[in-house]
Every structure is written in structure tokens, then in C-alpha cells.
Design a protein around this motif. Structure first.
Motif, PDB file in Angstrom:
ATOM      1  N   LYS A 100       0.742  -1.389  -0.056  1.00  0.00           N
ATOM      2  CA  LYS A 100      -0.009   0.105   0.143  1.00  0.00           C
ATOM      3  C   LYS A 100       0.804   1.358   0.031  1.00  0.00           C
ATOM      4  O   LYS A 100       0.364   2.454   0.011  1.00  0.00           O
ATOM      5  N   TYR A 101       2.128   1.173  -0.098  1.00  0.00           N
ATOM      6  CA  TYR A 101       3.155   2.236  -0.187  1.00  0.00           C
ATOM      7  C   TYR A 101       2.681   2.959  -1.410  1.00  0.00           C
ATOM      8  O   TYR A 101       2.424   2.221  -2.293  1.00  0.00           O
ATOM      9  N   LYS A 102       2.808   4.400  -1.468  1.00  0.00           N
ATOM     10  CA  LYS A 102       2.493   5.087  -2.535  1.00  0.00           C
ATOM     11  C   LYS A 102       3.773   5.678  -3.499  1.00  0.00           C
ATOM     12  O   LYS A 102       4.708   5.735  -3.144  1.00  0.00           O
ATOM     13  N   ILE A 103       3.278   5.638  -4.639  1.00  0.00           N
ATOM     14  CA  ILE A 103       4.428   6.072  -6.061  1.00  0.00           C
ATOM     15  C   ILE A 103       4.136   7.770  -5.784  1.00  0.00           C
ATOM     16  O   ILE A 103       3.193   8.260  -5.965  1.00  0.00           O
ATOM     17  N   VAL A 104       5.414   8.263  -5.978  1.00  0.00           N
ATOM     18  CA  VAL A 104       5.598   9.683  -6.305  1.00  0.00           C
ATOM     19  C   VAL A 104       6.286   9.926  -7.721  1.00  0.00           C
ATOM     20  O   VAL A 104       7.566   9.848  -7.597  1.00  0.00           O
TER      21      VAL A 104
END
Length: 376
Positions: A51-55
Motif C-alpha cells: 500500500k506504499y505510494k508512488i511519487v
């Protein structure tokens, strides 16, 4: 044209793409430091990182819940050409295409203590003193024209490029030092360093030094990251000038964290650190530190660490290390190059600090120019 007052929310687009990778390692994840830069965090990532987000490049990552804790707005702009990955605690956003605000200009706008105090003042007063997303997007800012914004962004980018050119020269110097030691390893016999090291355990005492330091992952002494009671340093160990201290744990630090006291003052470190001196008739401490500070030695220390809960590289492990012990003249010659590298590295840190200090001046200049444009 006059300065234009806008609300951030008018131009912001939230972005929430999950990475969908369940087992990311620390070196694949980024945090945001107090200088508003992405960095590789030392703490462990979660057990499930899917669930970590992409930047993406050109996007911002911001952790509003930490504004009150750090009295700093933890926000960074992805200047790179590759995606960053951050924890779910971060909000990821970009500015809409063809809006009145240039992303890089907004980044400059944020790089000042005054802006940090403003965001801190507007925290919600909860236990963690976070700032809500609604409060963030309702912030009013004044803007000059796009042309003026771009002019000052170009000035900033030119300074950054000059600093990065200087930094690339540093990398070349470090490469020379590492390559020299690597060549020595193949040309002269390696010897166990134990006979040339002396373990030191001098305690600070009741009325000792207040010059307390930690040993950083950048292999230097630095101000402690945690609060230290300077009235209770009696059990701390003293690191005298030209002595070395190292952290025994290697798992969280991901390497062999050591620091050389190249000052003329005593330094005190936590009692769990090891401290030692070197027989300088045989080995220069600067030369030894150069050997320790190579990525190859970090891998060696990690491989030879032991323990399940906390991997440790102990004094007994250290004294078994073998290094190429060249003549004093050869050691001194490479140490001289290394000293130049350290001096220039220090200059580079100052350059970065000066550029940060210039950001508020650039913003003020752009706003003043915007007001004068109206007068004309």
C-alpha cells in the motif's frame, strides 16, 4: 499585473497510486527530511509495503501529521526522473497543467523557516499536532506572474546545477581514494589490525565534557538525534582527539558506522559505543577510517555481524579485520587526498545551506518584482 492571491486547493491534484509490492526493502523506500529532500530512512519499513505510494517525477510528497512534531512541513518535490516510493502516511499531489503556479516555484516558496512556522501555527492541536489536508489546501499565497516565477526558478536551478557539479567532483575524489586502497589490497599483504589497536574505556565523570555527539550513518560525529540530558553524562565514554568510535549494531545502520575525532577537543559518546586508539607508528587513523568508509567494508561488517534481534559487529570482530598496511609515506599521500575530499565535502554542505538560505530571498525578490510590475 498585480500579485495574484490564490488558494492552493484550486490548483492541486491528489494522486494515490499504490506500488503493489509487498516486500520493499529500506533502500527502495524514501522518507522526507527537514531539508525537504527525499532520503533513505534508517527505520524499518512495514511488513506489507504493497500500500506504499508512488511519487512520480514532478510530484510532491507531504506528511502533514508530522508538522507539529518537527515544527517543519515535511514535504519534498521529486526533481528526479524516476519514481519515489513513500509510506501511506504521505499525501502525494501535483499542480494542474497550465495553472498560475509553477511547481518548482512552490517548492522554493516552502524552503524557509518562516513558512514552516506558518504551517506549524496552523496545526490542528491534536495529540500529534498534525495539519489537516483541508487546512493545507486552504492556505492563501500571493503569486507574481508565471514569467517572474520562471525567472527566479531559473536562478535557483542554476545555483543547484553549480553545486551538483561541485558534488560530482567530490565523487571523483572519493573514487580515487577507494581505488588506491583497492590497488594496495592486491599489491601488498594484508595484516590483522588487532595488534595496532587499543581499546579505550575512559568515562566522562561527574564534571566531564558536555560535548556529546552521536555517530551518524554518514560516518561522522553529529549532534544527537534524540534528546540527551547533558547533566547526566558521567557514564558516557570519552573519545579523545585522533581516536575512533564505532556503533556495534549494523542492521538498522546498514553498515559500519564509525567516526574519527579530528578535532582538538574531547567528544563524549554513549557507553554502548566502542572507542579505540591506533598505533600511529604503524597505521594512521585517517588511513584506517578510509578503509572502513568504503562500501566494501560495510558489506564485510554486515556479513560478519551476528545476532537475531540486533545484528552486531563487536570489538572482537573488528580486531580480526585484515587491511593492507602500506608504508607511512604511502599512507600519508593517500590521506592527503582524503583530507582534500573531506574539506571539499564540508564546503559542499555549506553551499547547500547557503542555497537554502537564499530561497526566501528569491521569493521576496519575485514578489517585489511582481509589485513593481503593477506600478509600471
Amino acid at each position: 499585473m498585480a500579485l495574484t492571491k490564490i488558494k492552493l486547493g484550486k490548483y492541486i491534484e491528489l494522486y494515490s497510486e499504490k506500488c503493489n509490492i509487498p516486500n520493499l526493502t529500506n533502500d527502495q523506500v524514501s522518507g522526507v527530511n527537514k531539508d525537504k529532500e527525499f532520503f533513505e530512512p534508517s527505520n524499518q519499513v512495514g511488513s506489507d509495503t504493497s500500500k506504499y505510494k508512488i511519487v512520480p517525477p514532478g510530484y510532491f510528497a507531504c506528511n502533514l501529521m508530522h508538522v507539529g512534531r518537527d515544527v517543519v512541513l515535511p514535504i519534498a518535490y521529486n526533481h528526479s526522473k524516476i519514481n519515489k516510493i513513500v509510506s501511506p502516511a504521505y499525501q502525494v499531489f501535483k499542480f494542474k497543467t497550465n495553472c498560475e503556479l509553477i511547481s518548482e516555484y512552490f517548492f522554493l516558496y516552502l524552503k524557509s523557516d518562516e513558512r514552516d512556522r506558518f504551517f506549524w501555527f496552523n496545526t490542528d492541536g491534536s495529540v500529534r499536532d498534525g495539519m489537516t489536508w483541508d487546512d493545507f489546501i486552504n492556505v492563501d499565497i500571493e503569486l507574481p506572474t508565471i514569467e517572474i516565477q520562471q525567472k527566479y526558478v531559473d536562478i535557483y536551478n542554476a545555483m543547484i546545477e553549480n553545486q551538483r557539479c561541485y558534488e560530482r567532483g567530490l565523487d571523483d575524489l572519493k573514487l580515487v581514494c577507494d581505488a588506491y586502497i583497492e590497488e594496495l589490497k592486491h599489491n601488498i599483504p594484508c595484516k590483522v589490525i588487532g595488534p595496532y589497536l587499543k581499546r579505550e574505556d575512559i568515562r566522562n565523570g561527574k564534571n566531564g565534557s558536555k560535548n556529546v555527539m552521536g555517530v551518524s550513518t554518514t560516518k561522522e560525529f553529529r549532534e544527537p538525534t534524540s534528546k540527551v540530558n547533558k547533566d547526566e553524562l558521567s557514564n558516557y565514554k570519552i573519545v579523545k582527539p585522533r581516536q575512533i568510535s564505532f556503533v556495534q549494531t549494523t542492521h538498522n545502520e546498514k553498515g559500519f558506522c564509525n567516526a574519527f575525532n579530528d578535532t582538538d577537543k574531547d567528544i563524549v559518546v554513549t557507553s554502548v559505543n566502542e572507542v579505540f586508539s591506533v598505533d600511529e607508528e604503524i597505521v594512521l587513523p585517517e588511513y584506517l577510517v578510509m578503509f572502513f568508509n568504503r562500501p566494501e567494508f560495510d558489506r564485510y561488517a554486515r556479513f560478519h555481524s551476528w545476532g537475531s534481534a540486533r545484528e552486531t559487529f563487536t570489538w572482537d570482530d573488528l580486531i580480526k579485520v585484515k587491511i593492507p598496511i602500506a608504508s607511512k609515506n604511502v599512507q600519508q599521500s593517500i590521506v592527503n587526498v582524503y583530507k582534500i575530499y573531506k574539506e571539499r565535502k564540508s564546503i559542499n554542505v555549506k553551499l547547500k545551506s547557503q542555497i537554502k538560505d537564499i530561497c526566501p530571498i528569491l521569493i521576496k525578490g519575485s514578489l517585489d518584482e511582481g509589485r513593481k510590475t503593477k506600478e509600471v
